[in-house]
Design a protein around this motif. Structure first.
Motif, PDB file in Angstrom:
ATOM      1  N   GLY A 118      49.036  -2.592  19.188  1.00 55.19           N
ATOM      2  CA  GLY A 118      49.965  -3.570  19.731  1.00 55.19           C
ATOM      3  C   GLY A 118      51.289  -2.980  20.182  1.00 55.19           C
ATOM      4  O   GLY A 118      52.117  -3.667  20.768  1.00 55.19           O
ATOM      5  N   HIS A 151      49.421  -9.719  16.947  1.00 52.80           N
ATOM      6  CA  HIS A 151      48.663  -9.825  18.194  1.00 52.80           C
ATOM      7  C   HIS A 151      48.548 -11.266  18.693  1.00 52.80           C
ATOM      8  O   HIS A 151      48.723 -11.534  19.889  1.00 52.80           O
ATOM      9  CB  HIS A 151      47.264  -9.237  18.011  1.00 52.80           C
ATOM     10  CG  HIS A 151      47.269  -7.805  17.578  1.00 52.80           C
ATOM     11  ND1 HIS A 151      47.765  -6.787  18.368  1.00 52.80           N
ATOM     12  CD2 HIS A 151      46.857  -7.218  16.427  1.00 52.80           C
ATOM     13  CE1 HIS A 151      47.635  -5.638  17.724  1.00 52.80           C
ATOM     14  NE2 HIS A 151      47.098  -5.872  16.543  1.00 52.80           N
ATOM     15  N   LEU A 206      48.287  -5.955  23.437  1.00 57.48           N
ATOM     16  CA  LEU A 206      47.695  -6.283  22.139  1.00 57.48           C
ATOM     17  C   LEU A 206      46.329  -5.643  21.953  1.00 57.48           C
ATOM     18  O   LEU A 206      45.736  -5.092  22.883  1.00 57.48           O
ATOM     19  CB  LEU A 206      47.588  -7.797  21.960  1.00 57.48           C
ATOM     20  CG  LEU A 206      46.557  -8.531  22.838  1.00 57.48           C
ATOM     21  CD1 LEU A 206      45.954  -9.692  22.070  1.00 57.48           C
ATOM     22  CD2 LEU A 206      47.196  -9.041  24.121  1.00 57.48           C
TER      23      LEU A 206
END
Length: 288
Positions: A148, A176, A193
């Motif tokens: 991420g 995320h 993400l």
């Protein structure tokens, strides 16, 4: 009278000591598991529940899932042996290794983690490449997240895009699913993400792909793993590793656990697999 009282007092003291020792043994018999908070607390608890039951049965002891507030707390928890087993991203594992002086051991990873990927998503039709992110508001997840933040940042830098200089604003959502929510709500122009969380949201119909889409997928890299402290007895490490490797989609129990973990199966891993992550962290200035 004094001798009788003294005898009773001694017996009471011994009884109390025995109870205290028994209580201590009971407390030590709890196997504690934690995970980086890369998704909402309710989702993490849901994913952990059947795994906890399975480990209780295979390890023959009480197992508890112990949530933490942030990524740094998960590193401290294992380094200080407050938990026995931790679910880490590749970067968090590297941080835990540095923090503990190399005293953490990754046992297993999902088969998918041998070549994991991140995605960049947007709701802006004008954004089609990484270069189009210049001058935009972009969200990462947690600053300590591998998929991420670290690896998306690393691939941006390789494309000669410096988020801190080229983006209008860099945001950190913390998780995320929160990154997806930020893009959907228009709080940011784009976000990076974990690909498995994105695919799960799409499969569950939690995001409208006519409005929010993937415009860039990174090359593969090593990511998540289950890690223990090096002081864990070898026999217990082996038992734990075998428990994960034995999970099979052919059984209802195995199928449920593997699906919740978003895994085809678990495979052995080793610290050397995460050297690339460590190098990327140094290059991105995220690891001193």
């Amino acid at each position: 009278m004094f001798k009788l009282s003294a005898t009773r007092a001694l017996a009471a003291a011994l009884s109390f000591s025995l109870l205290s020792f028994t209580g201590l043994l009971h407390a030590q018999a709890v196997f504690k598991v934690t995970a980086i908070p890369d998704e909402s607390p309710t989702e993490l608890a849901r994913k952990a529940a059947p795994l906890v039951k399975y480990l209780e049965k295979t390890l023959g002891m009480k197992v508890e899932f112990t949530p933490v507030t942030d990524y740094a707390a998960s590193v401290e928890a294992l380094a200080n042996k407050q938990v026995d087993l931790a679910w880490y991203g590749g970067f968090t594992f590297v941080q835990a290794s540095v923090r503990s002086g190399g005293k953490v051991i990754p046992l297993v990873q999902r088969e998918e983690d041998a070549k994991f990927r991140s995605v960049f998503i947007t709701s802006d039709p004008a954004i089609k490449t990484l270069a189009d992110l210049k001058g935009k508001n972009v969200s990462f997840g947690s600053q300590s997240s591998t998929s991420g933040h670290l690896m998306p940042r690393s691939f941006l830098l390789q494309a000669n895009i410096d988020p801190d200089k080229d983006f209008k604003r860099v945001a950190y959502s913390g998780a995320h699913d929160a990154t997806i929510a930020a893009v959907v709500a228009g709080k940011v122009d784009a976000g990076a993400l974990n690909i498995s969380v994105w695919e799960k949201f799409v499969a569950d119909g939690k995001v409208d792909t006519n409005k929010v889409r993937v415009f860039y997928t990174t090359p593969g890299f090593y990511d998540y793993n289950w890690t223990v402290h090096a002081d864990m007895p070898a026999a217990q490490r082996e038992k734990l590793t075998k428990a994960f490797l034995s999970l099979d989609r052919a059984s209802p129990e195995g199928k449920e656990i593997l699906e919740l973990q978003r895994a085809t199966r678990f495979i052995p891993t080793k610290a050397e697999n995460y050297k690339g992550i460590e190098q990327a962290a140094h290059s991105a200035g995220l690891l001193k």
